[in-house]
Design a protein around this motif. Structure first.
Motif, mmCIF file in Angstrom:
data_model
loop_
_atom_site.group_PDB
_atom_site.id
_atom_site.type_symbol
_atom_site.label_atom_id
_atom_site.label_comp_id
_atom_site.label_asym_id
_atom_site.label_seq_id
_atom_site.Cartn_x
_atom_site.Cartn_y
_atom_site.Cartn_z
ATOM 1 N N GLY A 57 -5.179 -12.594 -6.678
ATOM 2 C CA GLY A 57 -4.201 -11.592 -7.059
ATOM 3 C C GLY A 57 -3.481 -11.041 -5.843
ATOM 4 N N GLY A 58 -2.542 -10.134 -6.084
ATOM 5 C CA GLY A 58 -1.791 -9.571 -4.973
ATOM 6 C C GLY A 58 -0.718 -8.606 -5.429
ATOM 7 N N LEU A 59 0.087 -8.173 -4.458
ATOM 8 C CA LEU A 59 1.175 -7.241 -4.736
ATOM 9 C C LEU A 59 2.421 -7.661 -3.972
ATOM 10 C CD1 LEU A 59 1.694 -5.215 -2.101
ATOM 11 C CD2 LEU A 59 -0.443 -4.225 -2.884
ATOM 12 N N ASP A 60 3.567 -7.192 -4.465
ATOM 13 C CA ASP A 60 4.846 -7.513 -3.850
ATOM 14 C C ASP A 60 5.753 -6.295 -3.984
ATOM 15 O OD1 ASP A 60 6.837 -9.976 -3.062
ATOM 16 O OD2 ASP A 60 7.851 -8.552 -4.376
ATOM 17 N N LEU A 61 6.394 -5.893 -2.864
ATOM 18 C CA LEU A 61 7.339 -4.794 -2.848
ATOM 19 C C LEU A 61 8.682 -5.314 -2.369
ATOM 20 C CD1 LEU A 61 5.382 -1.738 -1.366
ATOM 21 C CD2 LEU A 61 6.674 -1.732 -3.505
ATOM 22 N N SER A 62 9.747 -5.037 -3.123
ATOM 23 C CA SER A 62 11.078 -5.475 -2.731
ATOM 24 C C SER A 62 12.042 -4.305 -2.813
ATOM 25 C CB SER A 62 11.559 -6.634 -3.613
ATOM 26 O OG SER A 62 11.583 -6.252 -4.980
ATOM 27 N N HIS A 63 13.024 -4.285 -1.901
ATOM 28 C CA HIS A 63 14.012 -3.215 -1.805
ATOM 29 C C HIS A 63 15.372 -3.754 -2.223
ATOM 30 C CE1 HIS A 63 16.629 -0.179 0.189
ATOM 31 N NE2 HIS A 63 15.647 0.635 -0.151
ATOM 32 N N ASP A 64 16.250 -2.867 -2.679
ATOM 33 C CA ASP A 64 17.588 -3.283 -3.101
ATOM 34 C C ASP A 64 18.377 -3.926 -1.963
ATOM 35 O OD1 ASP A 64 17.047 -2.301 -5.608
ATOM 36 O OD2 ASP A 64 18.061 -0.377 -5.280
ATOM 37 N N SER A 65 18.041 -3.603 -0.715
ATOM 38 C CA SER A 65 18.750 -4.160 0.430
ATOM 39 C C SER A 65 18.459 -5.639 0.639
ATOM 40 C CB SER A 65 18.370 -3.393 1.703
ATOM 41 O OG SER A 65 16.995 -3.584 2.005
ATOM 42 N N GLY A 66 17.372 -6.154 0.021
ATOM 43 C CA GLY A 66 16.955 -7.535 0.212
ATOM 44 C C GLY A 66 15.650 -7.663 0.957
ATOM 45 N N LEU A 67 15.167 -6.567 1.542
ATOM 46 C CA LEU A 67 13.886 -6.579 2.251
ATOM 47 C C LEU A 67 12.738 -6.679 1.254
ATOM 48 C CD1 LEU A 67 12.318 -6.111 4.967
ATOM 49 C CD2 LEU A 67 12.302 -3.688 4.346
ATOM 50 N N TYR A 68 11.724 -7.493 1.593
ATOM 51 C CA TYR A 68 10.532 -7.570 0.756
ATOM 52 C C TYR A 68 9.302 -7.783 1.634
ATOM 53 C CZ TYR A 68 10.891 -12.676 1.289
ATOM 54 O OH TYR A 68 10.967 -13.949 1.792
ATOM 55 N N PHE A 69 8.162 -7.340 1.144
ATOM 56 C CA PHE A 69 6.895 -7.590 1.822
ATOM 57 C C PHE A 69 5.782 -7.494 0.794
ATOM 58 C CE2 PHE A 69 7.937 -3.109 2.263
ATOM 59 C CZ PHE A 69 6.764 -2.456 1.901
ATOM 60 N N GLY A 70 4.624 -8.034 1.139
ATOM 61 C CA GLY A 70 3.519 -8.016 0.205
ATOM 62 C C GLY A 70 2.314 -8.751 0.739
ATOM 63 N N GLN A 71 1.294 -8.824 -0.085
ATOM 64 C CA GLN A 71 0.068 -9.558 0.228
ATOM 65 C C GLN A 71 -0.380 -10.332 -1.010
ATOM 66 O OE1 GLN A 71 -2.811 -6.688 1.811
ATOM 67 N NE2 GLN A 71 -2.474 -7.550 3.840
ATOM 68 N N TRP A 72 -0.894 -11.515 -0.750
ATOM 69 C CA TRP A 72 -1.402 -12.354 -1.823
ATOM 70 C C TRP A 72 -2.734 -12.928 -1.381
ATOM 71 C CZ3 TRP A 72 -1.380 -13.696 -6.692
ATOM 72 C CH2 TRP A 72 -1.934 -14.920 -7.087
ATOM 73 N N SER A 73 -3.727 -12.878 -2.238
ATOM 74 C CA SER A 73 -5.037 -13.450 -1.953
ATOM 75 C C SER A 73 -5.300 -14.606 -2.913
ATOM 76 C CB SER A 73 -6.135 -12.395 -2.100
ATOM 77 O OG SER A 73 -7.412 -12.968 -1.882
ATOM 78 N N PRO A 74 -5.188 -15.865 -2.432
ATOM 79 C CA PRO A 74 -5.474 -17.000 -3.319
ATOM 80 C C PRO A 74 -6.943 -17.083 -3.700
ATOM 81 C CG PRO A 74 -5.113 -17.751 -1.078
ATOM 82 C CD PRO A 74 -4.776 -16.292 -1.095
#
Length: 242
Positions: A57-74
């Motif tokens: 599982g994981g999470l994802d954060l994205s901004h209207d400007s196009g910036l995104y970051f997150g973490q994913w654990s396979p």
């Protein structure tokens, strides 16, 4: 504080009852997604998070400007033989218009509970007239990889009136330590794949051809992306139930 917080969320999401769902909500100017299936691919489709364990599982954060970051654990390391892995990524994705866009970013692969060194990957992508192109440079513990990717979207080859997606991937691997084989050493090799895909009655049909520059006894040194060193034709059918 960010990393433990993300790992806690992964632990909460990685349960059999989650059924590969993605939960989404807005946090100010950010769009937050939590789930047990990856919410994005990177480099316009080249870098695709995957699952290697029953709990992920994981999470994802994205901004209207196009910036995104997150973490994913396979894999969160709860099943025998599967170690905890945390993939942390940061990128920027922006379309100029409906036919042209670009993406750049980086992803770090970490293994907090074992002594395996972390690895880093830089990636970039371009969308042009419905086709996607990507490249990635990764520094793994045992080798360095340079990858090129192209996805030409839905086409109708030979005028047959059936839409087929065609994608190709080529990678050059350079080993940090040459591998001994019969008659010498292997210090570098290449592999590639060609995939034809089309949907049919809710099922994704895929015909894949893969191969590498190694053959015969040299295949003992192979450690690339394909399932095997020599040429292979695979027919795969996939259907999403959730």
């Amino acid at each position: 504080m960010f990393k433990p917080f993300c790992l806690l969320l992964v632990g909460l999401l990685a349960c059999p009852g989650a059924f590969a769902q993605i939960f989404q909500r807005e946090l100010g100017d950010f769009d937050l997604k939590l789930g047990t299936s990856p919410s994005r691919s990177m480099a316009q489709g080249l870098v695709k998070p995957s699952a290697v364990g029953a709990f992920h599982g994981g999470l994802d954060l994205s901004h209207d400007s196009g910036l995104y970051f997150g973490q994913w654990s396979p894999s969160v390391g709860l099943t025998p033989g599967k170690d905890l892995e945390v993939d942390s990524y940061l990128g920027f994705k922006q379309p100029f218009d409906q036919t042209l866009g670009y993406e750049i970013g980086t992803i770090r692969y970490s293994y907090p509970r074992v002594e395996t060194p972390d690895s880093q990957e830089l990636f970039g992508g371009l969308t042009l007239l419905g086709s996607r192109f990507g490249l990635a440079f990764s520094d793994d513990p045992d080798k360095r990889n340079n990858t090129l990717f192209a996805d030409f979207g839905g086409n109708q080859p030979f005028g047959i009136g059936i839409s087929i997606s065609i994608s190709m991937k080529y990678t050059r691997h350079r080993l940090n330590t040459p591998v001994s084989v019969d008659g010498g050493y292997v210090s570098a090799f290449s592999d590639w794949s060609l995939k034809f895909s089309r949907p049919f009655m809710g099922i994704d049909l895929n015909l894949i051809y893969s191969n590498s520059s190694l053959g015969g006894s040299d295949c003992s040194a192979y450690s690339g992306h394909n399932s095997q060193c020599d040429g292979l034709v695979t027919l795969k059918a996939e259907r999403a139930f959730y």
